[in-house]
Design a protein around this motif. Structure first.
Motif, PDB file in Angstrom:
ATOM      1  N   TYR A  86      42.509  37.266  39.925  1.00 14.28           N
ATOM      2  CA  TYR A  86      42.157  36.934  38.583  1.00 14.28           C
ATOM      3  C   TYR A  86      43.154  37.598  37.764  1.00 14.28           C
ATOM      4  O   TYR A  86      43.378  38.602  37.854  1.00 14.28           O
ATOM      5  N   PRO A  87      43.483  36.737  36.768  1.00 14.02           N
ATOM      6  CA  PRO A  87      44.730  37.399  35.925  1.00 14.02           C
ATOM      7  C   PRO A  87      44.305  38.417  34.925  1.00 14.02           C
ATOM      8  O   PRO A  87      45.030  39.008  34.353  1.00 14.02           O
ATOM      9  N   ARG A  88      43.074  38.254  34.579  1.00 17.34           N
ATOM     10  CA  ARG A  88      42.420  39.225  33.535  1.00 17.34           C
ATOM     11  C   ARG A  88      40.985  39.480  33.891  1.00 17.34           C
ATOM     12  O   ARG A  88      40.158  38.846  34.820  1.00 17.34           O
ATOM     13  N   SER A  89      40.344  40.557  33.196  1.00 14.92           N
ATOM     14  CA  SER A  89      39.267  41.041  33.466  1.00 14.92           C
ATOM     15  C   SER A  89      38.147  40.096  32.935  1.00 14.92           C
ATOM     16  O   SER A  89      38.320  39.311  31.925  1.00 14.92           O
ATOM     17  N   GLY A  90      36.927  39.761  33.515  1.00 16.52           N
ATOM     18  CA  GLY A  90      36.005  38.976  33.180  1.00 16.52           C
ATOM     19  C   GLY A  90      34.814  38.901  34.467  1.00 16.52           C
ATOM     20  O   GLY A  90      35.013  39.139  35.120  1.00 16.52           O
ATOM     21  N   PRO A  91      33.992  37.822  34.079  1.00 16.16           N
ATOM     22  CA  PRO A  91      33.104  37.480  35.094  1.00 16.16           C
ATOM     23  C   PRO A  91      33.600  36.799  36.324  1.00 16.16           C
ATOM     24  O   PRO A  91      34.749  35.998  36.221  1.00 16.16           O
ATOM     25  N   GLY A  92      33.131  36.949  37.674  1.00 15.88           N
ATOM     26  CA  GLY A  92      33.499  36.212  38.696  1.00 15.88           C
ATOM     27  C   GLY A  92      32.591  36.375  39.887  1.00 15.88           C
ATOM     28  O   GLY A  92      32.086  37.401  40.099  1.00 15.88           O
ATOM     29  N   GLY A  93      32.511  35.213  40.784  1.00 16.31           N
ATOM     30  CA  GLY A  93      31.677  35.230  41.860  1.00 16.31           C
ATOM     31  C   GLY A  93      32.410  35.693  43.174  1.00 16.31           C
ATOM     32  O   GLY A  93      31.879  35.261  44.385  1.00 16.31           O
ATOM     33  N   TRP A  94      33.843  35.578  43.277  1.00 15.72           N
ATOM     34  CA  TRP A  94      34.683  35.677  44.592  1.00 15.72           C
ATOM     35  C   TRP A  94      34.436  36.854  45.165  1.00 15.72           C
ATOM     36  O   TRP A  94      34.348  37.785  44.321  1.00 15.72           O
ATOM     37  N   ARG A  95      34.554  36.906  46.356  1.00 15.60           N
ATOM     38  CA  ARG A  95      34.598  38.190  47.207  1.00 15.60           C
ATOM     39  C   ARG A  95      36.053  38.972  47.025  1.00 15.60           C
ATOM     40  O   ARG A  95      37.025  38.393  47.341  1.00 15.60           O
ATOM     41  N   LEU A  96      35.866  40.249  46.351  1.00 15.70           N
ATOM     42  CA  LEU A  96      36.819  40.743  46.003  1.00 15.70           C
ATOM     43  C   LEU A  96      37.595  41.634  47.306  1.00 15.70           C
ATOM     44  O   LEU A  96      36.804  42.345  47.836  1.00 15.70           O
ATOM     45  N   ILE A  97      38.670  41.328  47.621  1.00 14.32           N
ATOM     46  CA  ILE A  97      39.328  42.003  48.984  1.00 14.32           C
ATOM     47  C   ILE A  97      40.408  43.069  48.538  1.00 14.32           C
ATOM     48  O   ILE A  97      41.017  43.909  49.569  1.00 14.32           O
ATOM     49  N   GLY A  98      41.022  43.039  47.409  1.00 17.78           N
ATOM     50  CA  GLY A  98      41.852  43.897  46.943  1.00 17.78           C
ATOM     51  C   GLY A  98      42.485  43.742  45.530  1.00 17.78           C
ATOM     52  O   GLY A  98      41.673  43.138  44.588  1.00 17.78           O
ATOM     53  N   ARG A  99      43.482  44.388  45.095  1.00 20.47           N
ATOM     54  CA  ARG A  99      44.011  44.162  43.574  1.00 20.47           C
ATOM     55  C   ARG A  99      45.356  44.531  43.594  1.00 20.47           C
ATOM     56  O   ARG A  99      46.214  45.414  44.317  1.00 20.47           O
ATOM     57  N   THR A 100      46.022  43.639  42.702  1.00 18.42           N
ATOM     58  CA  THR A 100      47.520  43.957  42.452  1.00 18.42           C
ATOM     59  C   THR A 100      47.715  44.328  40.981  1.00 18.42           C
ATOM     60  O   THR A 100      46.674  44.044  40.011  1.00 18.42           O
ATOM     61  N   ASP A 101      48.817  45.269  40.698  1.00 16.81           N
ATOM     62  CA  ASP A 101      49.305  45.488  39.271  1.00 16.81           C
ATOM     63  C   ASP A 101      50.168  44.554  38.624  1.00 16.81           C
ATOM     64  O   ASP A 101      50.444  44.714  37.447  1.00 16.81           O
ATOM     65  N   LEU A 102      50.608  43.280  39.595  1.00 15.91           N
ATOM     66  CA  LEU A 102      51.485  42.468  38.777  1.00 15.91           C
ATOM     67  C   LEU A 102      50.643  41.715  37.696  1.00 15.91           C
ATOM     68  O   LEU A 102      49.265  41.139  37.847  1.00 15.91           O
ATOM     69  N   ARG A 103      51.179  41.472  36.537  1.00  8.74           N
ATOM     70  CA  ARG A 103      50.510  40.794  35.402  1.00  8.74           C
ATOM     71  C   ARG A 103      50.755  39.498  35.589  1.00  8.74           C
ATOM     72  O   ARG A 103      51.882  38.927  35.498  1.00  8.74           O
ATOM     73  N   LEU A 104      49.778  38.677  35.675  1.00  9.01           N
ATOM     74  CA  LEU A 104      49.809  37.191  36.122  1.00  9.01           C
ATOM     75  C   LEU A 104      49.867  36.351  34.971  1.00  9.01           C
ATOM     76  O   LEU A 104      50.292  35.220  35.119  1.00  9.01           O
ATOM     77  N   PHE A 105      49.470  36.656  33.660  1.00  6.40           N
ATOM     78  CA  PHE A 105      49.455  36.001  32.554  1.00  6.40           C
ATOM     79  C   PHE A 105      49.908  36.726  31.273  1.00  6.40           C
ATOM     80  O   PHE A 105      49.154  37.948  30.964  1.00  6.40           O
ATOM     81  N   ASP A 106      50.718  36.532  30.376  1.00  5.85           N
ATOM     82  CA  ASP A 106      51.159  37.362  29.512  1.00  5.85           C
ATOM     83  C   ASP A 106      51.495  36.215  28.282  1.00  5.85           C
ATOM     84  O   ASP A 106      52.638  35.415  28.450  1.00  5.85           O
ATOM     85  N   ALA A 107      50.797  36.026  27.040  1.00  8.23           N
ATOM     86  CA  ALA A 107      50.954  35.040  26.216  1.00  8.23           C
ATOM     87  C   ALA A 107      52.293  35.216  25.692  1.00  8.23           C
ATOM     88  O   ALA A 107      52.690  34.221  24.844  1.00  8.23           O
ATOM     89  N   THR A 108      52.995  36.251  25.443  1.00  4.23           N
ATOM     90  CA  THR A 108      54.014  36.470  24.946  1.00  4.23           C
ATOM     91  C   THR A 108      55.457  36.251  25.706  1.00  4.23           C
ATOM     92  O   THR A 108      56.413  36.068  25.337  1.00  4.23           O
ATOM     93  N   ARG A 109      55.146  35.667  26.966  1.00  6.16           N
ATOM     94  CA  ARG A 109      56.301  35.475  27.672  1.00  6.16           C
ATOM     95  C   ARG A 109      56.432  34.039  27.791  1.00  6.16           C
ATOM     96  O   ARG A 109      55.591  33.333  27.293  1.00  6.16           O
ATOM     97  N   ASP A 110      57.626  33.499  28.288  1.00  6.41           N
ATOM     98  CA  ASP A 110      57.927  32.049  28.430  1.00  6.41           C
ATOM     99  C   ASP A 110      58.609  31.865  29.644  1.00  6.41           C
ATOM    100  O   ASP A 110      59.659  32.251  30.048  1.00  6.41           O
ATOM    101  N   PRO A 111      57.604  31.099  30.683  1.00  7.48           N
ATOM    102  CA  PRO A 111      56.478  30.663  30.612  1.00  7.48           C
ATOM    103  C   PRO A 111      55.431  32.045  30.803  1.00  7.48           C
ATOM    104  O   PRO A 111      55.663  33.069  31.359  1.00  7.48           O
ATOM    105  N   PRO A 112      54.200  31.895  30.224  1.00  2.89           N
ATOM    106  CA  PRO A 112      53.215  33.016  30.014  1.00  2.89           C
ATOM    107  C   PRO A 112      52.784  33.167  31.558  1.00  2.89           C
ATOM    108  O   PRO A 112      52.072  34.311  31.940  1.00  2.89           O
ATOM    109  N   ALA A 113      52.683  32.364  32.413  1.00  7.49           N
ATOM    110  CA  ALA A 113      51.961  32.429  33.562  1.00  7.49           C
ATOM    111  C   ALA A 113      52.811  32.857  34.927  1.00  7.49           C
ATOM    112  O   ALA A 113      54.101  32.169  34.905  1.00  7.49           O
TER     113      ALA A 113
END
Length: 225
Positions: free
Chosen positions: A181-208
């Motif tokens: 999940y690149p940002r917080s929000g609703p979701g139904g997947w089973r959560l097994i861990g978390r990363t601090d890596l930012r997967l999406f930033d609209a100010t970057r090129d490319p953003p993803a």
């Protein structure tokens, strides 16, 4: 011979279908074809959007004379390109390592996933990190990667009732897939861990951070179980 089917997708796009199933070999062909088209990049090409077994090709109608169907010439060109790319390229993609804290508050569903697989949480983490994953496509939310390559033993049904809020960076399992999940929000997947890596930033090129066709390796860090 290529078996790609081509159909109209509105007035300014074509859809190339390479199959009707979710499997690694078909998805690899999608990315192979996207790479081939991007390398030759015709002047009318606006964008390429890969999915599991299809590739959407967006066309600039302004490139063609008024009164001319803007999808005819691209359709012929794409048919030739699909045949030429059927045996070309390796679909390598970049290799991205994702550091993940498994279990605990970062992965509240890890124990349940492990129990359903008949193994310990530590064994489930090791199996998840051993996977050879590829970004099949981006969707659901900007930068959300659907990853092919999950060991079948870890396949777990989605939650019956989705969570109203999943923290950004959460690594989850939904059926036979894993994703982040690149940002917080609703979701139904089973959560097994978390990363601090930012997967999406609209100010970057490319953003993803991840692109379709990239390869992914999960690396346990911190207090992983």
């Amino acid at each position: 011979m290529s078996d790609a089917g081509i159909e109209r997708l509105g007035e300014d796009a074509l859809l190339l279908r390479l199959g009707d199933s979710v499997d690694a070999s078909t998805n690899l062909r999608v990315h192979r074809l996207a790479e081939s088209i991007a390398a030759r990049r015709p002047p009318w090409l606006v964008d390429l959007v890969p999915a599991y077994a299809s590739l959407a090709v967006f066309v600039d109608p302004a490139h063609f004379d008024a009164g001319v169907d803007p999808l005819v010439e691209p359709g012929r060109w794409l048919a030739d390109c699909a045949e030429a790319s059927a045996v070309a390229g390796d679909g390598g993609g970049a290799l991205i390592e994702i550091p993940v804290r498994y279990g605990g508050e970062d992965g509240p569903d890890l124990d349940a996933v492990a129990a359903e697989a008949g193994m310990s949480p530590r064994e489930a983490v090791a199996l998840h990190c051993a996977g050879d994953y590829r970004v099949a496509m981006l969707g659901f939310a900007p930068g959300f990667p659907y990853l092919i390559g999950l060991d079948p033993r870890l396949a777990t049904p989605r939650l019956a009732t989705p969570r109203p809020r999943v923290p950004a960076g959460s690594v989850g399992i939904g059926g036979a897939q894993t994703g982040i999940y690149p940002r917080s929000g609703p979701g139904g997947w089973r959560l097994i861990g978390r990363t601090d890596l930012r997967l999406f930033d609209a100010t970057r090129d490319p953003p993803a951070t991840l692109s379709p066709g990239d390869r992914v390796r999960f690396v346990p860090v911190g207090g992983s179980r």
